[in-house]
Design a protein around this motif. Structure first.
Motif: not given
Length: 202
Positions: A60-64
């Motif tokens: 799981e990743l978050r695009w920033t």
């Protein structure tokens, strides 16, 4: 991810903060080639750093504004509804192929089709007792809908926790285009309804 092969990347949308409750998943994610490559590179780098080169994994990743940021690395298949989304979109049965890998048989995660699948998670808006929930049969009959699952039955106590334990069902739709998938999904979700008697406060 299976071994070192990135099978696909999905997006997940959340409900209101401060809770972390997924409300919708779309597969595959609408990414540029550069975004896809950066996410894949970071994901595979995580597995190498942790020595997780065998079997299935989901990250799981978050695009920033700085690009992809890792939230967690799981050395296992993703849970519902992601395996269903991948099967609906690509024709790949991840669970069956992972079992083949585990028992030493030849496995295959090559795509047999290329569609867009999306899942809407059904989440109650209050605590209390579930009086009724229905519409799943009507929702399942909508063209493009691949699956409708209800997790609860009438008289179930509803106590929201602010995480995936709040889910009371899901609807999955698939088609050759994102627009058609979203339209079918919304139509089906609109057919599912429920009633909750609020809990009495002392």
């Amino acid at each position: 991810i299976m071994e070192s092969e990135v099978i696909g990347i999905a997006t997940g949308d959340f409900g209101r903060p401060p809770h972390f409750v997924f409300r919708e998943f779309t597969f595959p994610a609408a990414l540029t080639d550069d975004e896809h490559e950066r996410i894949a590179d970071v994901s595979l780098s995580c597995l190498r750093a942790l020595g997780l080169g065998w079997g299935a994994a989901n990250i799981e990743l978050r695009w920033t504004k700085h690009g992809p940021v890792v939230i967690e690395v799981n050395p296992r298949l993703s849970g519902t509804p992601e395996p269903q989304l991948i099967q609906a979109a690509y024709g790949v049965d991840l669970i069956t192929e992972h079992i083949k890998l585990v028992i030493g048989e030849e496995w295959n995660v090559r795509k047999s089709q290329s569609h867009t699948a999306a899942a809407r998670i059904l989440v109650p808006d209050r605590d209390g007792t579930l009086d009724w929930i229905d519409g799943d049969s009507r929702a399942a009959a909508v063209p493009g809908v691949a699956e409708v699952k209800l997790y609860v039955e009438p008289n179930t106590p509803i106590v929201r926790k602010g995480d995936e334990r709040d889910w009371i069902g899901h609807v999955i739709a698939v088609s050759p285009s994102l627009a058609r998938t979203e339209a079918a999904l919304q139509h089906a979700v609109d057919l599912v309804g429920w009633s909750i008697t609020p809990a009495l406060r002392e």
